[in-house]
Design a protein around this motif. Structure first.
Motif, short mmCIF file in Angstrom:
data_model
loop_
_atom_site.label_atom_id
_atom_site.label_comp_id
_atom_site.label_asym_id
_atom_site.label_seq_id
_atom_site.Cartn_x
_atom_site.Cartn_y
_atom_site.Cartn_z
N MET A 1 0.84 -1.19 0.00
CA MET A 1 0.00 0.00 0.00
C MET A 1 0.87 1.23 0.00
SD MET A 1 -1.39 -0.22 3.88
CE MET A 1 -1.80 -1.94 3.63
N PRO A 2 0.43 2.34 -0.56
CA PRO A 2 1.25 3.55 -0.59
C PRO A 2 1.28 4.19 0.78
CG PRO A 2 -0.88 3.93 -1.61
CD PRO A 2 -0.82 2.48 -1.27
N HIS A 3 2.47 4.36 1.33
CA HIS A 3 2.60 4.92 2.66
C HIS A 3 4.05 5.24 2.93
CE1 HIS A 3 4.38 1.15 3.90
NE2 HIS A 3 3.34 0.52 3.36
N ALA A 4 4.25 6.04 4.00
CA ALA A 4 5.60 6.16 4.52
C ALA A 4 5.96 4.81 5.12
CB ALA A 4 5.64 7.25 5.60
N LEU A 5 7.24 4.48 5.13
CA LEU A 5 7.64 3.14 5.53
C LEU A 5 7.16 2.83 6.94
CD1 LEU A 5 11.22 3.03 4.10
CD2 LEU A 5 9.18 1.86 3.27
N ARG A 6 6.68 1.63 7.14
CA ARG A 6 6.15 1.18 8.41
C ARG A 6 6.34 -0.30 8.50
NH1 ARG A 6 1.72 -1.64 7.47
NH2 ARG A 6 0.77 -1.45 5.43
N ARG A 7 6.20 -0.83 9.68
CA ARG A 7 6.22 -2.28 9.83
C ARG A 7 4.80 -2.79 9.69
NH1 ARG A 7 9.51 -4.82 14.42
NH2 ARG A 7 9.41 -6.47 12.86
N ARG A 8 4.68 -3.97 9.19
CA ARG A 8 3.38 -4.49 8.85
C ARG A 8 3.22 -5.88 9.39
NH1 ARG A 8 1.20 -4.87 2.68
NH2 ARG A 8 -0.82 -5.78 3.08
N SER A 9 2.11 -6.14 10.09
CA SER A 9 1.90 -7.47 10.65
C SER A 9 1.55 -8.44 9.55
CB SER A 9 0.76 -7.43 11.67
OG SER A 9 -0.40 -6.90 11.11
N TYR A 240 -3.78 7.34 -0.58
CA TYR A 240 -3.06 6.59 0.44
C TYR A 240 -4.04 5.70 1.21
CZ TYR A 240 -0.19 10.77 -0.31
OH TYR A 240 0.52 11.79 -0.87
N PHE A 241 -3.53 4.63 1.76
CA PHE A 241 -4.31 3.85 2.72
C PHE A 241 -3.37 3.07 3.62
CE2 PHE A 241 -3.90 1.07 -0.98
CZ PHE A 241 -3.62 -0.19 -0.43
N TYR A 255 -1.56 13.73 2.58
CA TYR A 255 -0.42 12.98 3.11
C TYR A 255 -0.26 13.16 4.61
CZ TYR A 255 4.27 11.12 3.74
OH TYR A 255 5.34 10.40 4.17
N ALA A 256 -0.52 14.37 5.11
CA ALA A 256 -0.39 14.60 6.55
C ALA A 256 -1.38 13.72 7.32
CB ALA A 256 -0.62 16.07 6.87
N GLU A 257 -2.60 13.62 6.82
CA GLU A 257 -3.59 12.74 7.45
C GLU A 257 -3.12 11.29 7.40
OE1 GLU A 257 -8.24 11.28 6.80
OE2 GLU A 257 -7.43 12.97 5.64
N HIS A 258 -2.56 10.92 6.27
CA HIS A 258 -2.06 9.55 6.13
C HIS A 258 -0.93 9.28 7.13
CE1 HIS A 258 -0.81 5.78 4.37
NE2 HIS A 258 0.40 6.26 4.13
N ARG A 259 -0.03 10.25 7.29
CA ARG A 259 1.07 10.08 8.24
C ARG A 259 0.52 9.87 9.66
NH1 ARG A 259 5.28 8.02 8.24
NH2 ARG A 259 5.80 9.15 10.16
N ALA A 260 -0.52 10.60 10.01
CA ALA A 260 -1.12 10.43 11.34
C ALA A 260 -1.69 9.03 11.49
CB ALA A 260 -2.21 11.48 11.55
N PHE A 265 -1.02 3.40 13.55
CA PHE A 265 -0.72 1.98 13.29
C PHE A 265 0.52 1.56 14.07
CE2 PHE A 265 2.10 -0.89 10.99
CZ PHE A 265 1.31 -2.02 10.87
N ASN A 266 1.56 2.38 14.04
CA ASN A 266 2.80 2.05 14.73
C ASN A 266 2.60 1.95 16.24
OD1 ASN A 266 4.37 1.82 12.41
ND2 ASN A 266 4.85 4.01 12.38
N ARG A 267 1.74 2.83 16.79
CA ARG A 267 1.45 2.74 18.22
C ARG A 267 0.72 1.44 18.55
NH1 ARG A 267 0.23 8.26 17.45
NH2 ARG A 267 -2.01 7.84 17.41
N GLU A 268 -0.20 1.05 17.67
CA GLU A 268 -0.92 -0.22 17.86
C GLU A 268 0.06 -1.38 17.87
OE1 GLU A 268 -4.34 -1.23 17.90
OE2 GLU A 268 -4.91 0.85 18.34
N ARG A 269 0.96 -1.35 16.92
CA ARG A 269 1.95 -2.44 16.81
C ARG A 269 2.84 -2.50 18.05
NH1 ARG A 269 3.52 -6.51 13.99
NH2 ARG A 269 5.40 -5.67 13.04
N ALA A 270 3.26 -1.32 18.52
CA ALA A 270 4.12 -1.29 19.70
C ALA A 270 3.38 -1.81 20.93
CB ALA A 270 4.61 0.14 19.94
N ALA A 271 2.11 -1.46 21.06
CA ALA A 271 1.32 -1.92 22.21
C ALA A 271 1.13 -3.44 22.19
CB ALA A 271 -0.04 -1.22 22.22
N GLU A 272 1.12 -4.00 20.99
CA GLU A 272 0.97 -5.45 20.85
C GLU A 272 2.30 -6.18 20.94
OE1 GLU A 272 -0.82 -5.82 17.05
OE2 GLU A 272 -2.76 -4.97 17.67
N GLY A 273 3.36 -5.41 21.08
CA GLY A 273 4.69 -6.04 21.13
C GLY A 273 5.27 -6.30 19.76
N GLY A 274 4.66 -5.73 18.69
CA GLY A 274 5.15 -5.98 17.34
C GLY A 274 6.04 -4.88 16.81
#
Length: 275
Positions: A1-9, A240-241, A255-260, A265-274
């Motif tokens: 998906m088009p986005h700034a780089l992120r980790r993905r489950s 973006y999605f 893009y700013a909304e997408h970054r938010a 997403f990154n906070r969710e991943r961190a809370a799950e230990g991912g």
């Protein structure tokens, strides 16, 4: 998906159990009119060997392996048959059946061979494309199969498919790189990955971060819902999605909304230990 780089489950690229059941029901309607897998007339009817179900979104290599396993053949037999068999494919496919092995449930008997099975799948794809309203010119080019395969891989739920398709259309219309993780998955021979900067430097025509336009082939075998989404996406300006959590995909024009959304997403991943 088009986005700034992120980790993905990790998740399956196929669209799940409901889509699989739907594909099976659709295939049952076409069985009588499709390729009939019968042995030469020797006075004995063919012996029923059950069926083979191809889930939506599976790559050709996965379909070959599934066919080998189901038919009790040596690994690589169906892949070789795909090279040796002339299938009903669009000219632009150049003999590559990726994207045209329609996901459905196929009946098997003791006369079924890899060649007849692959022909059944390709003929079913051609019929389904016609039923979906794909005109002859588009069938020859195979463009909707290319887009539908990405839709199939990227959409978190069937309900998201139309919007994902619109993002693809919008980015192509604006000459933007697609930046789809699913095409990197295909290039790297993975079914899931956490996208990294190193991944986006992969030297491959399937790297839609580095190369504009669609990849050179479909990246899997889409089902009818993904095909219809690619053919007739809803109106919208989304570019973006990101799937913040299962069942919660955020589509953005800004893009700013997408970054938010990515940060959430990154906070969710961190809370799950991912993270």
């Amino acid at each position: 998906m088009p986005h700034a780089l992120r980790r993905r489950s990790p998740r399956l690229t196929g669209r799940g159990r409901l889509a699989l059941l739907t594909a099976g029901l659709l295939a049952a309607v076409a069985v009588a009119a499709a390729v009939v897998l019968l042995r030469p007339d020797d006075g004995e009817p063919p012996r029923d060997l059950g069926s083979l179900t191809v889930p939506e979104g599976r790559r050709a290599t996965q379909v070959y392996a599934l066919a080998d396993q189901t038919l009790g053949l040596a690994a690589g037999t169906t892949r070789q048959a795909a090279k040796d068999t002339r299938l009903a494919l669009p000219a632009a496919a150049d003999g590559n059946p990726e994207g045209y092995l329609f996901p459905a449930t196929y009946p098997l008997d003791d006369s079924t061979t890899p060649a007849t099975l692959l022909a059944f799948m390709a003929d079913t794809a051609d019929e389904r494309f016609r039923q979906a309203g794909l005109d002859a010119g588009a069938r020859r080019l195979g463009l909707s199969a290319y887009q539908a395969s990405i839709v199939q891989a990227e959409a978190d739920t069937p309900a998201d498919m139309g919007k994902v398709a619109r993002v693809i259309h919008n980015r192509l219309d604006q000459d933007r790189a697609l930046e789809m993780d699913s095409t990197l998955n295909y290039a790297l021979g993975r079914t899931s990955l956490d996208t990294t900067h190193e991944d986006t430097r992969t030297d491959s025509p399937y790297n839609t971060y580095a190369r504009p336009g669609l990849p050179p082939t479909p990246i899997g075998n889409p089902g009818e819902q993904a095909l219809r989404a690619a053919l007739d996406p809803p109106a919208g300006g989304w570019l973006y999605f990101v799937t913040v959590r299962p069942g919660d995909t955020r589509f953005s024009e800004d893009y700013a909304e997408h970054r938010a959304n990515v940060e959430e997403f990154n906070r969710e991943r961190a809370a799950e230990g991912g993270g």
